[in-house]
Write a protein that holds these residues in place. Structure first.
Motif, PDB file in Angstrom:
ATOM      1  N   ASP A 132       0.851  -1.178   0.000  1.00 44.00           N
ATOM      2  CA  ASP A 132       0.000   0.000   0.000  1.00 44.00           C
ATOM      3  C   ASP A 132       0.894   1.239   0.000  1.00 44.00           C
ATOM      4  N   LYS A 133       0.284   2.407  -0.074  1.00 41.25           N
ATOM      5  CA  LYS A 133       1.030   3.661  -0.184  1.00 41.25           C
ATOM      6  C   LYS A 133       2.041   3.854   0.946  1.00 41.25           C
ATOM      7  N   ASP A 134       1.621   3.619   2.192  1.00 39.12           N
ATOM      8  CA  ASP A 134       2.525   3.827   3.326  1.00 39.12           C
ATOM      9  C   ASP A 134       3.694   2.855   3.313  1.00 39.12           C
ATOM     10  N   ASN A 135       3.434   1.581   3.013  1.00 35.55           N
ATOM     11  CA  ASN A 135       4.518   0.594   2.979  1.00 35.55           C
ATOM     12  C   ASN A 135       5.463   0.844   1.809  1.00 35.55           C
ATOM     13  N   ARG A 136       4.940   1.346   0.671  1.00 35.97           N
ATOM     14  CA  ARG A 136       5.807   1.707  -0.453  1.00 35.97           C
ATOM     15  C   ARG A 136       6.764   2.815  -0.040  1.00 35.97           C
ATOM     16  N   LYS A 137       6.233   3.845   0.613  1.00 36.91           N
ATOM     17  CA  LYS A 137       7.091   4.959   1.060  1.00 36.91           C
ATOM     18  C   LYS A 137       8.135   4.474   2.051  1.00 36.91           C
ATOM     19  N   SER A 138       7.741   3.582   2.950  1.00 30.88           N
ATOM     20  CA  SER A 138       8.677   3.035   3.939  1.00 30.88           C
ATOM     21  C   SER A 138       9.790   2.245   3.244  1.00 30.88           C
ATOM     22  N   LEU A 139       9.436   1.419   2.275  1.00 29.73           N
ATOM     23  CA  LEU A 139      10.440   0.647   1.533  1.00 29.73           C
ATOM     24  C   LEU A 139      11.384   1.579   0.780  1.00 29.73           C
ATOM     25  N   ILE A 140      10.856   2.581   0.126  1.00 31.21           N
ATOM     26  CA  ILE A 140      11.690   3.518  -0.623  1.00 31.21           C
ATOM     27  C   ILE A 140      12.666   4.232   0.312  1.00 31.21           C
ATOM     28  N   GLN A 141      12.208   4.633   1.477  1.00 29.03           N
ATOM     29  CA  GLN A 141      13.098   5.287   2.445  1.00 29.03           C
ATOM     30  C   GLN A 141      14.203   4.333   2.911  1.00 29.03           C
ATOM     31  N   MET A 142      13.835   3.076   3.150  1.00 29.52           N
ATOM     32  CA  MET A 142      14.821   2.077   3.561  1.00 29.52           C
ATOM     33  C   MET A 142      15.858   1.869   2.452  1.00 29.52           C
ATOM     34  N   LEU A 143      15.411   1.794   1.194  1.00 36.32           N
ATOM     35  CA  LEU A 143      16.335   1.590   0.078  1.00 36.32           C
ATOM     36  C   LEU A 143      17.240   2.805  -0.126  1.00 36.32           C
ATOM     37  N   LYS A 144      16.747   3.990   0.148  1.00 37.66           N
ATOM     38  CA  LYS A 144      17.577   5.194   0.047  1.00 37.66           C
ATOM     39  C   LYS A 144      18.704   5.159   1.083  1.00 37.66           C
ATOM     40  N   ARG A 145      18.442   4.555   2.236  1.00 40.57           N
ATOM     41  CA  ARG A 145      19.456   4.466   3.298  1.00 40.57           C
ATOM     42  C   ARG A 145      20.395   3.273   3.119  1.00 40.57           C
ATOM     43  N   TYR A 146      19.976   2.274   2.355  1.00 37.52           N
ATOM     44  CA  TYR A 146      20.799   1.073   2.161  1.00 37.52           C
ATOM     45  C   TYR A 146      22.117   1.468   1.499  1.00 37.52           C
ATOM     46  N   GLN A 147      23.229   1.059   2.083  1.00 35.12           N
ATOM     47  CA  GLN A 147      24.541   1.509   1.624  1.00 35.12           C
ATOM     48  C   GLN A 147      25.235   0.553   0.657  1.00 35.12           C
ATOM     49  N   THR A 149      25.167  -2.284  -2.732  1.00 31.95           N
ATOM     50  CA  THR A 149      24.779  -2.225  -4.138  1.00 31.95           C
ATOM     51  C   THR A 149      23.355  -2.744  -4.266  1.00 31.95           C
ATOM     52  N   LEU A 150      22.530  -2.024  -5.003  1.00 33.47           N
ATOM     53  CA  LEU A 150      21.123  -2.361  -5.168  1.00 33.47           C
ATOM     54  C   LEU A 150      20.831  -2.613  -6.637  1.00 33.47           C
ATOM     55  N   ILE A 151      20.207  -3.758  -6.918  1.00 30.75           N
ATOM     56  CA  ILE A 151      19.700  -4.033  -8.263  1.00 30.75           C
ATOM     57  C   ILE A 151      18.254  -4.472  -8.091  1.00 30.75           C
ATOM     58  N   VAL A 152      17.354  -3.739  -8.736  1.00 26.83           N
ATOM     59  CA  VAL A 152      15.936  -3.975  -8.538  1.00 26.83           C
ATOM     60  C   VAL A 152      15.211  -4.052  -9.886  1.00 26.83           C
ATOM     61  N   VAL A 153      14.325  -5.031 -10.002  1.00 30.08           N
ATOM     62  CA  VAL A 153      13.403  -5.095 -11.134  1.00 30.08           C
ATOM     63  C   VAL A 153      12.148  -4.380 -10.676  1.00 30.08           C
ATOM     64  N   SER A 154      11.730  -3.363 -11.434  1.00 30.37           N
ATOM     65  CA  SER A 154      10.553  -2.610 -11.007  1.00 30.37           C
ATOM     66  C   SER A 154       9.957  -1.810 -12.146  1.00 30.37           C
ATOM     67  N   HIS A 155       8.633  -1.632 -12.056  1.00 30.55           N
ATOM     68  CA  HIS A 155       7.894  -0.721 -12.941  1.00 30.55           C
ATOM     69  C   HIS A 155       7.429   0.497 -12.144  1.00 30.55           C
ATOM     70  N   ASP A 156       7.756   0.543 -10.870  1.00 31.79           N
ATOM     71  CA  ASP A 156       7.277   1.585  -9.962  1.00 31.79           C
ATOM     72  C   ASP A 156       8.074   2.874 -10.187  1.00 31.79           C
ATOM     73  N   THR A 157       7.450   3.864 -10.806  1.00 34.31           N
ATOM     74  CA  THR A 157       8.169   5.092 -11.152  1.00 34.31           C
ATOM     75  C   THR A 157       8.638   5.862  -9.920  1.00 34.31           C
ATOM     76  N   GLU A 158       7.895   5.812  -8.821  1.00 34.56           N
ATOM     77  CA  GLU A 158       8.343   6.503  -7.610  1.00 34.56           C
ATOM     78  C   GLU A 158       9.637   5.882  -7.088  1.00 34.56           C
TER      79      GLU A 158
END
Length: 185
Positions: A132-147, A149-158
Motif C-alpha cells: 500500500d502507499k505507506d509501505n511503499r514509502k517506507s520501503l523507498i526510504q529504507m532503500l535510500k538508506r541502504y549503503q 549495491t542495489l539491483i531492482v526489477v521494477s515498474h514503480d516510477t516513484e
C-alpha cells in the motif's frame, strides 16, 4: 551464509568499510531459452554502491537476469565475475512463506530477514507489487538508506525516481544501459 556483523562489533570501523569493495563484471552475457532469446552480449561493470533498475516489458528476461546474477541460472554465453566475499541478498517477486500475513507484511518480513544478513548486493524483484502507499514509502526510504549495491526489477516510477541512478532496459534482445535519473531517461 553471510556472516552477521553487529554494530557493537564494528568498533572504530566505519559501516562503509564493511560494504563490497570490488566491482562485479559482466562480459558478453547472453541468455536464451529453447523458445526465447532474452538478450545477447551484455557487458557492464557494477561498482560498489551502484543503484541499478532493470526495466522492460513483462517476459523480457528481467527476473531471469536477477537469477543469473545470484547464480541460480547460468547464462547461455559470456560470464559474470563476482568477488568471492560478496554476500548477496535476494527477495523474490512472489513470497509464499508466512501464509498468515498480507502481501505487504510478507515482503516487509522477507526484506528484514535479508537485510539482517548485511548483504553487499541486494537484489529485489518487483518489491512494491503488493504494498500500500505507506509501505511503499517506507520501503523507498529504507532503500535510500541502504549503503550496499542495489539491483531492482521494477515498474514503480516513484521507486525508480528516488532510489536508482542507472537503468538497464531489456528490449529487442539487448540490454541498453543508461546512467542518470529515470526522468532523464
Amino acid at each position: 551464509m553471510c556472516k552477521i556483523i553487529f554494530a557493537s562489533e564494528l568498533k572504530p570501523l566505519k559501516i562503509l568499510e564493511t560494504i563490497m569493495r570490488k566491482p562485479i563484471f559482466l562480459k558478453d552475457v547472453s541468455l536464451s531459452f529453447s523458445n526465447k532469446n532474452c538478450f545477447e552480449d551484455f557487458s557492464s561493470v557494477i561498482y560498489p554502491g551502484s543503484r541499478i533498475a532493470i526495466i522492460g516489458r513483462n517476459g523480457s528476461g528481467k527476473s531471469s537476469l536477477l537469477n543469473v546474477l545470484r547464480g541460480k541460472l547460468s547464462p547461455s554465453s559470456g560470464g559474470i565475475t563476482i568477488p568471492d566475499d560478496v554476500c548477496i541478498g535476494y527477495v523474490e517477486q512472489t513470497i509464499h512463506d508466512f501464509k498468515d500475513l498480507s502481501g505487504g507484511q510478507r515482503l516487509n518480513k522477507r526484506v528484514s530477514e535479508v537485510l539482517a544478513q548485511f548483504p553487499d548486493l541486494l537484489l529485489l524483484d518487483e518489491p512494491t507489487n503488493h504494498l500500500d502507499k505507506d509501505n511503499r514509502k517506507s520501503l523507498i526510504q529504507m532503500l535510500k538508506r541502504y549503503q550496499g549495491t542495489l539491483i531492482v526489477v521494477s515498474h514503480d516510477t516513484e521507486l525508480l525516481r528516488n532510489c536508482i541512478d542507472t537503468l538497464w532496459h531489456v528490449a529487442n534482445n539487448r540490454i541498453r544501459e543508461f546512467t542518470g535519473s529515470y526522468d532523464d531517461y
